[in-house]
Design a protein around this motif. Structure first.
Motif, PDB file in Angstrom:
ATOM      1  N   UNK B  19       0.733  -1.341   0.195  1.00  0.00           N
ATOM      2  CA  UNK B  19       0.040   0.028  -0.009  1.00  0.00           C
ATOM      3  C   UNK B  19       0.905   1.109  -0.122  1.00  0.00           C
ATOM      4  N   UNK B  22       2.382   1.811  -3.497  1.00  0.00           N
ATOM      5  CA  UNK B  22       1.082   2.428  -4.279  1.00  0.00           C
ATOM      6  C   UNK B  22       0.683   4.056  -3.882  1.00  0.00           C
ATOM      7  N   UNK B  23       0.762   4.023  -2.700  1.00  0.00           N
ATOM      8  CA  UNK B  23       0.306   5.509  -2.284  1.00  0.00           C
ATOM      9  C   UNK B  23       1.575   6.414  -2.633  1.00  0.00           C
ATOM     10  N   UNK B  26       1.367   7.038  -6.478  1.00  0.00           N
ATOM     11  CA  UNK B  26       0.130   7.958  -6.909  1.00  0.00           C
ATOM     12  C   UNK B  26       0.640   9.305  -6.744  1.00  0.00           C
ATOM     13  N   UNK B  29       3.584  10.689  -9.144  1.00  0.00           N
ATOM     14  CA  UNK B  29       3.113  10.939 -10.444  1.00  0.00           C
ATOM     15  C   UNK B  29       2.216  12.085 -10.301  1.00  0.00           C
ATOM     16  N   UNK B  30       1.237  12.401  -9.296  1.00  0.00           N
ATOM     17  CA  UNK B  30       0.493  13.296  -9.374  1.00  0.00           C
ATOM     18  C   UNK B  30       1.104  14.804  -9.099  1.00  0.00           C
ATOM     19  N   UNK B  38      10.683  18.256 -15.338  1.00  0.00           N
ATOM     20  CA  UNK B  38      10.751  19.585 -16.105  1.00  0.00           C
ATOM     21  C   UNK B  38      11.461  20.525 -15.309  1.00  0.00           C
ATOM     22  N   UNK B 327      -3.971  22.202   3.894  1.00  0.00           N
ATOM     23  CA  UNK B 327      -4.480  23.554   3.497  1.00  0.00           C
ATOM     24  C   UNK B 327      -3.914  24.856   4.142  1.00  0.00           C
TER      25      UNK B 327
END
Lengths: 418, 376
Positions: B19, B22-23, B26, B29-30, B38, B327
């Motif tokens: 997990x 996996x997390x 994600x 790539x996000x 870049x 936030x």
């Protein structure tokens, strides 16, 4: 399914203090978000008044009338300030900071209204010029170079843009774009409602739905009462009730958040006369390209369509979570996996070769459907502008979800419970 | 020790590792990949190159004499640009036969053709000289404006800014490298925050919901096991943070920013800070900050794990804390935590409060655990 049992299952989630607490916290946050961004709400009334006075549609006749009325107002302004003017803009540009005190509060209000009206008139006069300058072939090529799409995928995109250019011509013929709405590039109301507000609603609802579904589905296993429950006459058929309860809870949670948030939104921002305006209105133009829908949709219909998309996605996510929970049986892992699934579906088209149609096929998923809401039903939405995108995604994923749910129910019937 | 080891094995299971991977993929790539793939982004490459050149020539600070040299290089390049423009007929016809004229030309009202030519210079021909000249002009401007005071929110900021000027710590070096690092590390912090909470959360609840406590607490070790579990949780937190940081920093090394490491924070454009660490020290500061955030959220996860009734509540109760941190916390506490635009007391106070609260909370839970009726 037994409706009494379904209701009792629902109560497991709906009476959980954490879930209720989160629900209230989220709604409060949404209200804060809307109220916090409402400082310009009074300016928005101008658009409503324009519809009231000159009708929803912008015709040469009504525009003429508007211009005449504006001239009358301008003369009034000239009397107040005692000099000749060609526009309010000219007056405001030549204004010094000290001059502010020369005029009374009511004068300023009048000037402000006049300035806004002049802005709307200016925008209305520009519509034709701006729309004839749009060349969809060029837009298609730009999209293709920007997204580095090639080969088959580029061909598909070009075909779709050709289709879209027909619709674009038709829209111009119908004059759907000549209807009053809030000035897009000044207030970004479309973006605020359908991107900011809806994004919050969606993410919040999604979290609550995953949690409530997992809770309902796994309740007995987590509380070690499964040996009793699944040994009763109703036995494993209880799972069907649980599926029903999960979906019902999902609907209730979504409804609660949607109703409260949207009713606050529409009390704060006045849309009274604008419900009938087209979503493709030229005033709704926010960025490089105007919003152009595939169908003649009014704001009201568009909102309804978007709400339907939200409901469908949320219910389907509840079903998918149910299927995964039955198979994995670990609440914690399921919740994390569902969250990962949601984000991964957003990323997947990016991993596909840019020359193949797989790029688009993998894009027909629930996450993109629901995150793409500001551009739903529109041809002006970049890579996923296909006319069939919304209903195809909904139908395909409904089928997938139903198959997975049936499969997981069958599987559960034979599972070892210990 | 043996028990600690076994508790640790219960936390870091294969399933959990899967997990975790996996997390992190994600999130990578996000949010993270972009700042690696870049960099330097677009015209940032010129900024980056000129920065490296400045460090090679002038070291970590540029004085007036060195600035003259910098201007000389600029003048040489202007000549280069002149030579490029003069044979181009389109430009000469429009009266643009030198870089100076090119620069002061009124492009807003130019004819379509000339404008197209200008576009060609920047985009089609990719004439590096022109891009570099723009960047050098920007840097020269910053150097010349180095003692001009911007607007301030309060007197403390102004005092610090004047202090920096008095110490001749001017913000004149290109900031692409540090801006990029800042974006990168903030997203790494997010990934690590998620990872720690993910790994630690279920540990105490799991034993409880399997009704193991009756067995565990009547053994010889007794309720002290709770403390061992907490310790195992802290060790696991440390392992998770350290290994993720190792992975992410080895990826970061692809950005090749080590030439910038010796430059002081305040010497980068727009990075006026309360303290004056070098870039390298700043990296270690952010690493320390990430460890603190990680341990605080690890401790909170253990605390919540000890009180919630089920998994749903375990995740649900942590959502507001995590989202709140993302936030409201990430910018002042990780991204900009030593810049003068944040109050100087904010980050230390916030970190201290977070640590104290989470330690007191877990301490209270241990006291409670000692007396708790585990049968009901």
């Amino acid at each position: 399914m037994d409706i009494r049992i379904v209701w009792h299952e629902c109560k497991k989630a709906l009476l959980s203090p954490i879930l209720v607490g989160l629900l209230l916290l989220f709604t409060a946050f949404n209200i804060f978000l809307i109220v916090n961004n409402s400082y310009f709400k009074d300016e928005l009334k101008v658009a409503n008044r324009l519809v009231e006075n000159y009708g929803r549609e912008i015709t040469d006749l009504s525009l003429n009338q508007f211009e005449k009325d504006l001239q009358v107002d301008l003369v009034k302004l000239e009397k107040i300030i005692g000099q000749e003017l060609s526009s309010v803009h000219e007056f405001l540009d030549g204004l010094n900071y000290e001059d502010h005190e020369l005029y009374s509060e009511s004068d300023w209000q009048f000037i402000e209204q006049l300035r806004l009206k002049e802005m709307y008139l200016g925008m209305a006069n520009e519509i034709d010029g701006k729309y004839t300058r749009i060349d969809l072939k060029k837009v298609a090529e730009e999209t293709i170079t920007q997204t580095k799409v090639s080969g088959n995928a580029a061909k598909t995109l070009r075909n779709e843009y050709e289709e879209f250019s027909k619709r674009f011509e038709e829209m111009k013929q119908n004059e759907e774009h000549k209807e009053w709405f809030f000035a897009g590039n000044a207030y970004f109301m479309h973006k605020f409602l359908f991107k900011t507000v809806f994004l919050h609603i969606i993410i919040e609802a999604l979290m609550l739905i995953i949690l409530s579904t997992v809770l309902i589905t796994n309740y007995e296993f987590e509380n070690r009462t499964h040996l009793v429950t699944y040994g009763t006459p109703r036995g494993r058929r209880l799972m069907k009730d649980k599926l029903g309860a999960s979906v019902l809870t999902a609907a209730l949670l979504t409804t609660f958040i949607l109703v409260i948030t949207l009713s606050i939104y529409f009390t704060v921002f006045d849309y009274t006369n604008l419900w009938g305006s087209s979503i493709s209105s030229a005033f709704n133009w926010e960025y490089n390209f105007p919003h152009v829908a595939w169908w003649d949709l009014s704001i009201g219909f568009f909102l309804a369509g978007v709400v339907v998309i939200v409901y469908i996605t949320m219910l389907l996510f509840s079903g998918l979570t149910f299927a995964l929970t039955t198979l994995v049986k670990n609440s914690y892992v399921t919740s994390i996996l569902m969250a990962i699934f949601f984000v991964l579906a957003l990323l997947i088209p990016g991993f596909m070769p840019t020359s193949s149609n797989l790029l688009f096929i993998t894009g027909y998923n629930l996450s993109i459907l629901v995150m793409n809401i500001p551009a739903s039903f529109m041809g002006s939405s970049g890579l996923f502008m296909f006319k069939n995108f919304e209903w195809m995604t909904a139908v395909c994923w409904t089928i997938i979800t139903i198959v997975l749910c049936v499969f997981s129910l069958k599987w559960f019937n034979k599972m070892d419970i210990h | 020790m043996r028990i600690l080891w076994n508790e640790l094995k219960k936390i870091l299971t294969w399933k959990m590792m899967f997990l975790l991977v996996l997390v992190n993929s994600v999130v990578f790539f996000l949010r993270i990949e972009f700042y690696i793939e870049y960099f330097p982004n677009g015209s940032g490459i010129y900024s980056y190159d000129i920065g490296v050149e400045m460090i090679d020539k002038y070291g970590t600070q540029m004085d007036d004499e060195e600035f003259l040299d910098f201007k000389e290089v600029y003048d040489l390049q202007v000549k280069e640009a002149d030579q490029y423009l003069q044979p181009l007929k389109g430009f000469v016809d429009a009266g643009i036969d030198s870089y100076e004229k090119f620069n002061t030309y009124d492009w807003g009202s130019s004819s379509e053709e000339v404008y197209q030519l200008r576009n060609n210079v920047y985009h089609e021909d990719k004439v590096d000289t022109f891009w570099e000249l723009q960047e050098r002009e920007r840097l020269i401007e910053f150097y010349e404006m180095k003692e001009v005071l911007p607007g301030f929110d309060n007197a403390k900021q102004e005092k610090r800014y004047k202090e920096l000027i008095a110490a001749e710590k001017y913000g004149v070096y290109p900031s692409v490298a540090i801006e990029n690092f800042r974006e990168f590390i903030t997203n790494v912090a997010i990934a690590i925050l998620f990872s720690v909470v993910l790994v630690i959360s279920p540990m105490i609840l799991r034993d409880r919901s399997r009704q193991l406590l009756a067995l565990q607490y009547t053994s010889k070790k007794g309720r002290n096991l709770y403390k061992t579990k907490i310790l195992a949780g802290l060790v696991a937190t440390f392992i998770v943070i350290t290994s993720l940081l190792t992975v992410y920093f080895s990826i970061y090394s692809l950005n090749k920013t080590s030439m910038y490491f010796d430059i002081g924070m305040n010497t980068f454009i727009g990075n006026e800070s309360w303290y004056d660490p070098t870039f390298y020290q700043y990296i270690w500061l952010t690493v320390a900050a990430i460890y603190v955030v990680g341990f605080v959220f690890g401790l909170l996860a253990m605390s919540f794990s000890s009180i919630v009734p089920n998994t749903m509540a375990l995740i649900g109760i942590q959502i507001p804390f995590i989202i709140g941190m993302l936030i409201f916390g990430m910018r002042p506490l990780i991204k900009y935590f030593i810049l003068i635009w944040n109050p100087q007391w904010l980050a230390p106070t916030a970190y201290n409060t977070m640590v104290v609260v989470s330690v007191l909370f877990i301490n209270y839970l241990w006291k409670r655990e000692k007396k708790r009726d585990i049968v009901s």
